[in-house]
Enzyme design. Sequence first.
Site, PDB file in Angstrom:
ATOM      1  N   HIS A   1       0.836  -1.209   0.000  1.00 22.76           N
ATOM      2  CA  HIS A   1       0.000   0.000   0.000  1.00 22.76           C
ATOM      3  C   HIS A   1       0.871   1.260   0.000  1.00 22.76           C
ATOM      4  O   HIS A   1       0.568   2.229  -0.702  1.00 22.76           O
ATOM      5  CB  HIS A   1      -0.876   0.042   1.258  1.00 22.76           C
ATOM      6  CG  HIS A   1      -1.887  -1.055   1.356  1.00 22.76           C
ATOM      7  ND1 HIS A   1      -1.802  -2.064   2.275  1.00 22.76           N
ATOM      8  CD2 HIS A   1      -3.019  -1.296   0.645  1.00 22.76           C
ATOM      9  CE1 HIS A   1      -2.825  -2.874   2.146  1.00 22.76           C
ATOM     10  NE2 HIS A   1      -3.587  -2.438   1.157  1.00 22.76           N
TER      11      HIS A   1
ATOM     12  N   GLN B   1      -9.370  -7.107 -10.331  1.00 22.82           N
ATOM     13  CA  GLN B   1     -10.027  -5.919  -9.762  1.00 22.82           C
ATOM     14  C   GLN B   1      -9.687  -4.663 -10.576  1.00 22.82           C
ATOM     15  O   GLN B   1     -10.575  -3.902 -10.955  1.00 22.82           O
ATOM     16  CB  GLN B   1      -9.588  -5.743  -8.309  1.00 22.82           C
ATOM     17  CG  GLN B   1      -9.980  -4.412  -7.705  1.00 22.82           C
ATOM     18  CD  GLN B   1      -9.737  -4.341  -6.213  1.00 22.82           C
ATOM     19  OE1 GLN B   1     -10.550  -4.829  -5.452  1.00 22.82           O
ATOM     20  NE2 GLN B   1      -8.653  -3.718  -5.783  1.00 22.82           N
TER      21      GLN B   1
ATOM     22  N   SER C   1       0.014  -9.085   1.295  1.00 22.99           N
ATOM     23  CA  SER C   1      -1.442  -9.008   1.361  1.00 22.99           C
ATOM     24  C   SER C   1      -1.872  -9.008   2.818  1.00 22.99           C
ATOM     25  O   SER C   1      -1.216  -9.648   3.658  1.00 22.99           O
ATOM     26  CB  SER C   1      -2.044 -10.230   0.658  1.00 22.99           C
ATOM     27  OG  SER C   1      -3.396 -10.374   0.998  1.00 22.99           O
TER      28      SER C   1
ATOM     29  N   ARG D   1      -4.246 -10.592   3.880  1.00 24.92           N
ATOM     30  CA  ARG D   1      -4.651 -11.971   4.179  1.00 24.92           C
ATOM     31  C   ARG D   1      -3.491 -12.837   4.661  1.00 24.92           C
ATOM     32  O   ARG D   1      -3.720 -13.911   5.212  1.00 24.92           O
ATOM     33  CB  ARG D   1      -5.223 -12.632   2.929  1.00 24.92           C
ATOM     34  CG  ARG D   1      -6.576 -12.129   2.568  1.00 24.92           C
ATOM     35  CD  ARG D   1      -6.798 -12.325   1.098  1.00 24.92           C
ATOM     36  NE  ARG D   1      -8.044 -11.734   0.693  1.00 24.92           N
ATOM     37  CZ  ARG D   1      -9.157 -12.405   0.521  1.00 24.92           C
ATOM     38  NH1 ARG D   1      -9.188 -13.704   0.702  1.00 24.92           N
ATOM     39  NH2 ARG D   1     -10.263 -11.802   0.151  1.00 24.92           N
TER      40      ARG D   1
HETATM   41  O1  PAF Z   1      -8.336  -3.694  -2.957  1.00 31.45           O
HETATM   42  C1  PAF Z   1      -8.974  -3.282  -1.961  1.00 31.45           C
HETATM   43  O2  PAF Z   1      -8.432  -3.068  -0.864  1.00 31.45           O
HETATM   44  C2  PAF Z   1     -10.471  -3.056  -2.078  1.00 31.45           C
HETATM   45  O3  PAF Z   1     -11.053  -3.989  -2.923  1.00 31.45           O
HETATM   46  C3  PAF Z   1     -10.834  -1.633  -2.516  1.00 31.45           C
HETATM   47  C4  PAF Z   1     -10.323  -1.314  -3.904  1.00 31.45           C
HETATM   48  C5  PAF Z   1     -10.257  -0.632  -1.526  1.00 31.45           C
HETATM   49  C6  PAF Z   1     -12.355  -1.445  -2.533  1.00 31.45           C
HETATM   50  O4  PAF Z   1     -12.916  -1.678  -1.294  1.00 31.45           O
END
Ligand code: PAF
Length: 290
Positions: free
Chosen positions: A37, A155, A187, A189
């Site tokens: 991130h 996504q 991740s 997760r």
């Molecule tokens: O990838 C993510 O963390 C989520 O799917 C997102 C794009 C923030 C949408 O809730």
Amino acid sequence: MLIFRHIEHMRSQLQPSRKLGQRISLVPTMGNLHEGHISLIKQAKAQSDIVVCSIFVNSLQFMLIEEWDKYPRTFEADCRKLREVGCDYLFAPGDDEMYPNGLATQSRVVCPSMTDILCGRSRPGHFEGVTTVVSKLFNIIQPDESVFGLKDFQQISVIRRMVEDMCLPIKVHGGPICRESDGLAMSSRNAFIKSNERPKVKVLKESLFEVGNCLSKGDKDFCGLEQQASERIEQLGFKVDYISVRNSLTLEEAAIDDQDLIVLGAMYTKSARLIDNCILRLDNTNGIGR
Ligand code: PAF
């Protein structure tokens, strides 16, 4: 870094910057921030004047309420990391702010293409939840740019398609996958992986990249390669959701003369579902570019 809980306050904060013609980037997240991130925030900073990060654990994209419940919430640590990297604003709304009329009657954004395959097949409704919340975030922040991690390749493909279909004036950028030292894609997760399974989960990345190597050498037996990768993963006791060679521009099954390819995979450990991918572009000499 200023933190906003309410849509109205967030909007008024951004208004003067927009009037001055400053470029605004949005990095949507669900929190529990890791290096991956942070690299998206850095990318956003490099390409714009103002960076907004959002943290919202979006119940609409979870299949089970228990999954939403156990999603790790680490707000204080997240804020520290965002301050350190120089993020300008954090938008962290509550459920009532994002879904004031409840979930059942919430209007949805549906992207009919690319959402019922791969991850969408085992997680029905997931991408509808994602496109709905991302379009709400886009409407609230009205960014010029937005950055999403390429680990969730399906996504970002769906979001790009939504942006195109809905004529949104937003550039969607992909940030490269950040990996742990053994290759595991970072991740949230990963925190769920049991310690006895942790040394073995790198098999997902290794299997996908092995398929990538074979493709780069000219192997076109997509099904055979997918099968071999699945077997390698299953031998270590993991359940494969899918391993699939696709056209990276359309996410359709790869065709013999496709040059833009991606090998996508998802597998289950005892307590986590992991995804990863290997993107490659074949040139005329079958070289590999990642
Ligand atoms: O990838 C993510 O963390 C989520 O799917 C997102 C794009 C923030 C949408 O809730």
